[in-house]
Design an enzyme around this catalytic site. Structure first.
Site, PDB file in Angstrom:
ATOM      1  N   LYS A 132       0.831  -1.203   0.000  1.00  0.00           N
ATOM      2  CA  LYS A 132       0.000   0.000   0.000  1.00  0.00           C
ATOM      3  C   LYS A 132       0.868   1.258   0.000  1.00  0.00           C
ATOM      4  O   LYS A 132       0.605   2.218  -0.716  1.00  0.00           O
ATOM      5  CB  LYS A 132      -0.950  -0.011   1.200  1.00  0.00           C
ATOM      6  CG  LYS A 132      -2.050  -1.049   1.039  1.00  0.00           C
ATOM      7  CD  LYS A 132      -2.957  -1.216   2.251  1.00  0.00           C
ATOM      8  CE  LYS A 132      -3.912  -2.389   1.967  1.00  0.00           C
ATOM      9  NZ  LYS A 132      -4.943  -2.571   2.980  1.00  0.00           N
TER      10      LYS A 132
ATOM     11  N   GLN B 174      -5.442  -1.555   9.299  1.00  0.00           N
ATOM     12  CA  GLN B 174      -5.272  -2.863   8.662  1.00  0.00           C
ATOM     13  C   GLN B 174      -5.870  -3.969   9.522  1.00  0.00           C
ATOM     14  O   GLN B 174      -5.621  -4.032  10.725  1.00  0.00           O
ATOM     15  CB  GLN B 174      -3.771  -3.108   8.405  1.00  0.00           C
ATOM     16  CG  GLN B 174      -3.457  -4.340   7.588  1.00  0.00           C
ATOM     17  CD  GLN B 174      -3.892  -4.244   6.120  1.00  0.00           C
ATOM     18  OE1 GLN B 174      -4.063  -3.156   5.573  1.00  0.00           O
ATOM     19  NE2 GLN B 174      -4.072  -5.375   5.481  1.00  0.00           N
TER      20      GLN B 174
ATOM     21  N   ASP C 160     -11.637   2.522   3.462  1.00  0.00           N
ATOM     22  CA  ASP C 160     -12.009   1.126   3.259  1.00  0.00           C
ATOM     23  C   ASP C 160     -13.506   0.948   3.053  1.00  0.00           C
ATOM     24  O   ASP C 160     -13.951  -0.130   2.665  1.00  0.00           O
ATOM     25  CB  ASP C 160     -11.621   0.296   4.500  1.00  0.00           C
ATOM     26  CG  ASP C 160     -10.194  -0.224   4.426  1.00  0.00           C
ATOM     27  OD1 ASP C 160      -9.789  -0.652   3.334  1.00  0.00           O
ATOM     28  OD2 ASP C 160      -9.507  -0.221   5.464  1.00  0.00           O
TER      29      ASP C 160
HETATM   30  N1  L34 Z   1      -8.416  -2.473   6.577  1.00  0.00           N
HETATM   31  N2  L34 Z   1      -7.613  -4.565   6.056  1.00  0.00           N
HETATM   32  C1  L34 Z   1      -8.133  -3.405   5.651  1.00  0.00           C
HETATM   33  N3  L34 Z   1      -8.386  -3.118   4.361  1.00  0.00           N
HETATM   34  C2  L34 Z   1      -8.107  -4.035   3.396  1.00  0.00           C
HETATM   35  O1  L34 Z   1      -8.421  -3.785   2.122  1.00  0.00           O
HETATM   36  C3  L34 Z   1      -7.536  -5.259   3.770  1.00  0.00           C
HETATM   37  N4  L34 Z   1      -7.164  -6.214   2.855  1.00  0.00           N
HETATM   38  C4  L34 Z   1      -7.300  -7.627   3.214  1.00  0.00           C
HETATM   39  C5  L34 Z   1      -6.636  -7.828   4.579  1.00  0.00           C
HETATM   40  N5  L34 Z   1      -6.875  -6.735   5.498  1.00  0.00           N
HETATM   41  C6  L34 Z   1      -7.316  -5.516   5.128  1.00  0.00           C
HETATM   42  C7  L34 Z   1      -6.100  -6.072   2.028  1.00  0.00           C
HETATM   43  O2  L34 Z   1      -5.562  -5.013   1.801  1.00  0.00           O
HETATM   44  C8  L34 Z   1      -6.542  -8.315   2.098  1.00  0.00           C
HETATM   45  N6  L34 Z   1      -5.754  -7.270   1.478  1.00  0.00           N
HETATM   46  C9  L34 Z   1      -4.755  -7.470   0.511  1.00  0.00           C
HETATM   47  C10 L34 Z   1      -4.030  -6.439  -0.077  1.00  0.00           C
HETATM   48  C11 L34 Z   1      -3.053  -6.676  -1.003  1.00  0.00           C
HETATM   49  C12 L34 Z   1      -2.752  -7.946  -1.412  1.00  0.00           C
HETATM   50  C13 L34 Z   1      -3.453  -8.992  -0.848  1.00  0.00           C
HETATM   51  C14 L34 Z   1      -4.446  -8.753   0.099  1.00  0.00           C
HETATM   52  C15 L34 Z   1      -1.678  -8.172  -2.398  1.00  0.00           C
HETATM   53  O3  L34 Z   1      -0.859  -7.323  -2.620  1.00  0.00           O
HETATM   54  N7  L34 Z   1      -1.647  -9.370  -3.004  1.00  0.00           N
HETATM   55  C16 L34 Z   1      -0.629  -9.760  -3.987  1.00  0.00           C
HETATM   56  C17 L34 Z   1       0.351 -10.754  -3.406  1.00  0.00           C
HETATM   57  C18 L34 Z   1       0.988 -10.328  -2.130  1.00  0.00           C
HETATM   58  C19 L34 Z   1       1.902 -11.385  -1.528  1.00  0.00           C
HETATM   59  O4  L34 Z   1       2.911 -11.707  -2.206  1.00  0.00           O
HETATM   60  O5  L34 Z   1       1.607 -11.901  -0.441  1.00  0.00           O
HETATM   61  C20 L34 Z   1      -1.340 -10.424  -5.155  1.00  0.00           C
HETATM   62  O6  L34 Z   1      -0.795 -10.393  -6.258  1.00  0.00           O
HETATM   63  O7  L34 Z   1      -2.411 -10.995  -4.950  1.00  0.00           O
END
Ligand code: L34
Length: 284
Positions: free
Chosen positions: A53, A97, A120
């Site tokens: 982020k 988060q 959010d």
């Molecule tokens: N307050 N909490 C709040 N807001 C959110 O919108 C979230 N979420 C979820 C968990 N808690 C939160 C996220 O941001 C899940 N989440 C989230 C954000 C980014 C990624 C995955 C989940 C992400 O960057 N995923 C990458 C891989 C990351 C890795 O290597 O672990 C992808 O390509 O899917």
């Protein structure tokens, strides 16, 4: 037929570029857009997401403030930080988060965030506005799923959409957004009878259950579009995997998102978009 592999990373990059140009305009007019992120404890997955982020903020030119609090932080302490950020005129968006450590009253914290700074869209006011079809800020993950569908040319109106999972963060807002775009929407969950048959009716499947590779080809109608919101760690390999068994489902569907590189990057792109939007609303 080969399905379209929906490239969430590329679509997210496109959205971030659009946001970057708008943030530049704000700056030219003397306005800085600022996101404050609060991370409590040291959950390794949360640390990765928060890092992504902050990186996205840099890419689009949004200033990011970050607050890292110890795992034993209590509800009152977290609330006082949230209130301070509510009062700051230079902060446009506040994100706490999730998940929070067990001793913290999560609902109390989410309700303390000023709805006008709730990037959010988790505050009951924003949830309610979405439910009556007048969304102000929409939860980033479901908003990202809609963008993926629209920008990949998947038609939504008139289609059967099945959302698997009923969380406040993904399943419920997802259903509202699909409904708003005139899909016929079903929310299925762990207690749904004949789950396979129900999901098999869908032209659009959104899987948000948190069970690694649960959705196999047996759940999927030929030609359906399949969006995988799951982010699980494979117990054996330690690799990231979704709620959808990608290799099994890909041959029968028309479009599918990978994990990683599907919905995850979109969540972050929509967070940037929401923050810009909130900053604009507050200037008015
Ligand atoms: N307050 N909490 C709040 N807001 C959110 O919108 C979230 N979420 C979820 C968990 N808690 C939160 C996220 O941001 C899940 N989440 C989230 C954000 C980014 C990624 C995955 C989940 C992400 O960057 N995923 C990458 C891989 C990351 C890795 O290597 O672990 C992808 O390509 O899917």
């Amino acid at each position: 037929m080969e399905p379209t592999i929906i490239d969430g990373k590329a679509i997210a990059a496109q959205i971030k570029e659009e946001v970057r140009l708008e943030v530049e305009k704000e700056r030219a007019a003397g306005r800085e857009v600022t996101l404050a992120v609060i991370l409590v404890g040291d959950d390794p997955a949360s640390a990765v997401y928060v890092r992504n982020k902050k990186k996205a903020c840099e890419t689009v030119g949004i200033r990011s403030l970050s607050l890292e609090l110890p795992a034993d932080t209590d509800t009152e302490t977290l609330l006082s930080h949230v209130r301070e950020l509510n009062d700051r005129k230079d902060v446009d968006g506040i994100l706490v988060q999730l998940p929070l450590p067990a001793q913290i009253d999560e609902q109390k914290v989410l309700r303390a965030i000023d709805p006008m700074k709730d990037v959010d869209g988790f505050h009951p006011v924003n949830v309610g506005l979405l439910a009556i079809g007048e969304p102000q800020v929409v939860s980033c993950t479901p908003a990202g799923v809609i963008e993926l569908l629209v920008r990949s040319g998947v038609e939504i109106a008139g289609k059967e959409a099945v959302v698997v999972g009923r969380s406040n963060i993904v399943g419920k807002p997802m259903a509202h957004l699909l409904l708003q775009r005139n899909a016929t929407v079903t929310i299925a969950h762990s207690r749904t009878k004949d789950l396979k048959e129900v999901v098999k009716r869908a032209d659009i499947v959104v899987a948000a259950v948190g069970k690694p590779r649960m959705i196999t080809s047996e759940y999927i109608k030929e030609g359906a579009a399949v969006i995988d919101v799951g982010i699980n760690r494979d117990a054996e390999t330690g690799k990231l995997c979704g709620d959808v068994d990608f290799d099994d489902v890909a041959p029968v569907c028309s479009a599918i998102t990978p994990v990683p590189g599907g919905v995850g990057p979109m969540t972050i792109a929509m967070l940037m978009k929401n923050c810009l939007e909130l900053s604009r609303i507050r200037q008015r």
